[in-house]
Scaffold this motif. Structure first.
Motif, PDB file in Angstrom:
ATOM      1  N   ARG A  81       0.854  -1.186   0.000  1.00  0.00           N
ATOM      2  CA  ARG A  81       0.000   0.000   0.000  1.00  0.00           C
ATOM      3  C   ARG A  81       0.890   1.235   0.000  1.00  0.00           C
ATOM      4  N   SER A  82       0.443   2.250  -0.735  1.00  0.00           N
ATOM      5  CA  SER A  82       1.146   3.530  -0.769  1.00  0.00           C
ATOM      6  C   SER A  82       0.122   4.617  -0.488  1.00  0.00           C
ATOM      7  N   SER A  83       0.451   5.564   0.403  1.00  0.00           N
ATOM      8  CA  SER A  83      -0.528   6.616   0.707  1.00  0.00           C
ATOM      9  C   SER A  83       0.133   7.986   0.789  1.00  0.00           C
ATOM     10  N   GLU A  84      -0.619   8.989   0.325  1.00  0.00           N
ATOM     11  CA  GLU A  84      -0.188  10.385   0.354  1.00  0.00           C
ATOM     12  C   GLU A  84      -1.372  11.227   0.808  1.00  0.00           C
ATOM     13  N   ASN A  85      -1.153  12.549   0.878  1.00  0.00           N
ATOM     14  CA  ASN A  85      -2.242  13.489   1.175  1.00  0.00           C
ATOM     15  C   ASN A  85      -3.373  13.379   0.171  1.00  0.00           C
ATOM     16  N   ASP A  86      -3.005  13.056  -1.070  1.00  0.00           N
ATOM     17  CA  ASP A  86      -3.953  13.152  -2.169  1.00  0.00           C
ATOM     18  C   ASP A  86      -3.926  11.930  -3.086  1.00  0.00           C
ATOM     19  N   TYR A  87      -3.399  10.821  -2.602  1.00  0.00           N
ATOM     20  CA  TYR A  87      -3.291   9.629  -3.465  1.00  0.00           C
ATOM     21  C   TYR A  87      -3.144   8.389  -2.596  1.00  0.00           C
ATOM     22  N   ASN A  88      -3.970   7.386  -2.843  1.00  0.00           N
ATOM     23  CA  ASN A  88      -3.814   6.094  -2.162  1.00  0.00           C
ATOM     24  C   ASN A  88      -3.734   4.990  -3.209  1.00  0.00           C
ATOM     25  N   SER A  89      -2.889   4.038  -2.960  1.00  0.00           N
ATOM     26  CA  SER A  89      -2.767   2.913  -3.886  1.00  0.00           C
ATOM     27  C   SER A  89      -2.621   1.620  -3.084  1.00  0.00           C
ATOM     28  N   SER A  90      -3.442   0.633  -3.416  1.00  0.00           N
ATOM     29  CA  SER A  90      -3.302  -0.700  -2.824  1.00  0.00           C
ATOM     30  C   SER A  90      -3.023  -1.663  -3.971  1.00  0.00           C
ATOM     31  N   PHE A  91      -2.108  -2.568  -3.768  1.00  0.00           N
ATOM     32  CA  PHE A  91      -1.717  -3.404  -4.911  1.00  0.00           C
ATOM     33  C   PHE A  91      -1.281  -4.792  -4.461  1.00  0.00           C
ATOM     34  N   PHE A  92      -1.344  -5.726  -5.400  1.00  0.00           N
ATOM     35  CA  PHE A  92      -0.708  -7.021  -5.185  1.00  0.00           C
ATOM     36  C   PHE A  92      -0.155  -7.521  -6.514  1.00  0.00           C
ATOM     37  N   ASN A  93       0.874  -8.313  -6.452  1.00  0.00           N
ATOM     38  CA  ASN A  93       1.512  -8.876  -7.642  1.00  0.00           C
ATOM     39  C   ASN A  93       1.799 -10.345  -7.390  1.00  0.00           C
TER      40      ASN A  93
END
Lengths: 407, 71
Positions: free
Chosen positions: A128-140
């Motif tokens: 998971r990656s998170s910012e003030n204005d962006y979130n991303s959840s991922f799997f590979n």
């Protein structure tokens, strides 16, 4: 005792050499030793634009001979200014910057596991990656299969990411219509969700005892909100005021809701015994997407061991892309498809970059390195076509230092 | 794009046809750290992340998420 230890180390190296196919091991650290890798980097753009301090750490945990784990963490501290849009001034594009108002922190963490058996190597990675204005959840997920007496490896992979993006504004200065609500707030009317699916097929092939080649093909599909919520375009037919700037004649960046991308990468690595075991790395990537962007990337590096476990690696990279079919620095008339973007990353441009990395290893356990890289983007460096502007020319540098330790 | 995809697949198929068989005991040079595809994975990660946030092209090196709202 020291002799026994040295012999054991030599035997381990020989076993790894016999068993491992180059490129199959994710890194030199993927052995039977626990290790920790840390890296600090400072990214600085010209014209007092963006600055990013990035802190990375990674721990490698080989639980058994067949099962290992890796934990990665990243913190980016972002400050500075970025282009928002452009307008015509005596026939040339003039840039409007965001002002030095950007202040963001990105935190990302991912955990991966890899299992090896007689059939091949299987891996899974979740993060998971998170910012003030962006979130991303991922799997590979990825897998590798050896055949042809381990002279050939087939790699297959799939990745999924679910992202959410929005724009943050600050009051002051953008307090239009707001009463008693100072601080950060989410801009209305922009942002949304997007999903990305990626697939990979690749082959690594030994050519002889000094060289091998890898060819990867990746396909990616993105769907959802693919625009940039912070970017605007000059659109003189628009009469409503643009949010936060109270100026008419501008509208939001508006891109298609779908994108298909392919990338074909070939990598060649060659060893030179008579040059103190130096290694040449050559990469070429062709990229194309359904926004009509095509790009070529050439990379070259030379890893030269010197003496006493010192090594030096000079690098060179050239990149060229053409513009997206709907990109313009500014618009003078409406498009029939309704897509508008003046994002400098969708323009025609080329870039050259290069750098040098110095590494020193102590006692086969501790490794310390330092690198400096420079990048220059220029409209005239492109060998591709399409719209673009020299107003977007800029440079950046990256200074980085790393410490790696094997237990 | 489909035409270019076909050339890429043909290249992948032809790759195995022009090589010498390398036996396990002949792989000492190939297993050296400087012969790994990513000799420095951490630094490689930050460079790829930077390039993909400043350029349109991405992909080829593997599958992986963790996008950013980079400007």
């Amino acid at each position: 005792m020291a002799v026994i230890k040295r012999n054991k180390s030599a035997l381990t190296s020989l076993s790894l050499a016999a068993l491992a196919l180059p490129g199959v091991m994710a890194s030199a650290a993927d052995s039977d030793q626990y290790s920790v890798d840390t890296l600090f980097s400072r990214y600085s753009e010209s014209h007092n634009r963006m600055k990013v301090d990035a802190y990375q750490a990674s721990a490698y945990l080989p639980l058994t001979d067949t099962l290992n784990f890796r934990v990665n963490g990243v913190k980016d501290v972002v400050t500075g200014a970025s282009p928002v849009t452009y307008y015509p001034d005596a026939g040339k594009a003039k840039m409007i910057m965001s002002g030095a108002s950007i202040a963001d922190v990105r935190d990302a963490v991912d955990i991966s596991a890899s299992y090896t058996n007689n059939l091949g190597q299987f891996g899974v990675d979740v993060g998971r990656s998170s910012e003030n204005d962006y979130n991303s959840s991922f799997f590979n997920i990825d897998s590798k299969f050896d055949f042809n007496q381990k002279n050939t490896t087939l790699a297959l992979g799939y990745g999924f990411a679910s992202d959410n993006v929005w724009a943050i504004d600050h009051c002051p200065p953008h307090c239009e219509g707001m009463v008693g609500n100072e601080g950060k707030y989410r801009r209305s009317g922009v942002g949304g969700d997007k999903q990305n699916h990626q697939g990979l097929i690749g082959i690594t092939q030994l050519l002889d005892k000094h060289s091998f080649v890898q060819a990867n093909l990746t396909y990616s599909y993105s769907g959802g909100y693919l625009s940039d919520p912070y970017k605007a375009v000059y659109a003189p037919w628009v009469t409503e005021p643009y949010p936060n700037y109270a100026d008419s004649g501008f509208m939001h960046d508006t891109r298609p809701g779908e994108k298909h991308q392919i990338a074909f990468l070939t990598r060649y690595v060659r060893h030179f015994s008579n040059l103190n075991s130096a290694a040449l790395h050559l990469d070429y990537r062709y990229y194309a997407d359904t926004w009509n962007i095509g790009a070529h990337t050439f990379e070259l590096s030379w890893n030269q061991p010197i003496v006493d476990h010192w090594s030096i690696t000079p690098k060179f990279r050239y990149y060229s892309q053409n513009a997206a079919e709907f990109y313009q620095p500014y618009y003078t008339s409406q498009r029939t498809d309704g897509f508008y973007s003046s994002d400098y990353r969708l323009a025609r441009f080329g870039s050259v970059s290069g750098g040098v990395q110095i590494e020193k290893q102590f006692f086969s356990k501790l490794s310390v390195g330092f690198a400096i890289d420079f990048y220059k983007r220029d409209y005239s460096y492109s060998i591709n076509g399409g719209a673009g502007s020299s107003v977007d020319n800029f440079t950046f540098s990256i200074l980085s230092a790393n410490i790696n330790y094997k237990f | 794009m489909i035409g270019k995809l076909r050339y890429a697949l043909m290249f992948l198929v032809c790759l195995t046809g022009c090589t010498q068989q390398v036996m396990p005991w002949e792989r000492g040079f190939l297993a050296k750290p400087q012969m790994q595809l990513d000799t420095d994975p951490e630094r490689s990660k930050i460079m790829k992340h930077t390039f993909s946030s400043k350029e349109a092209a991405t992909g080829g090196y593997g599958v992986g998420g963790g996008g950013c709202g980079c400007n």
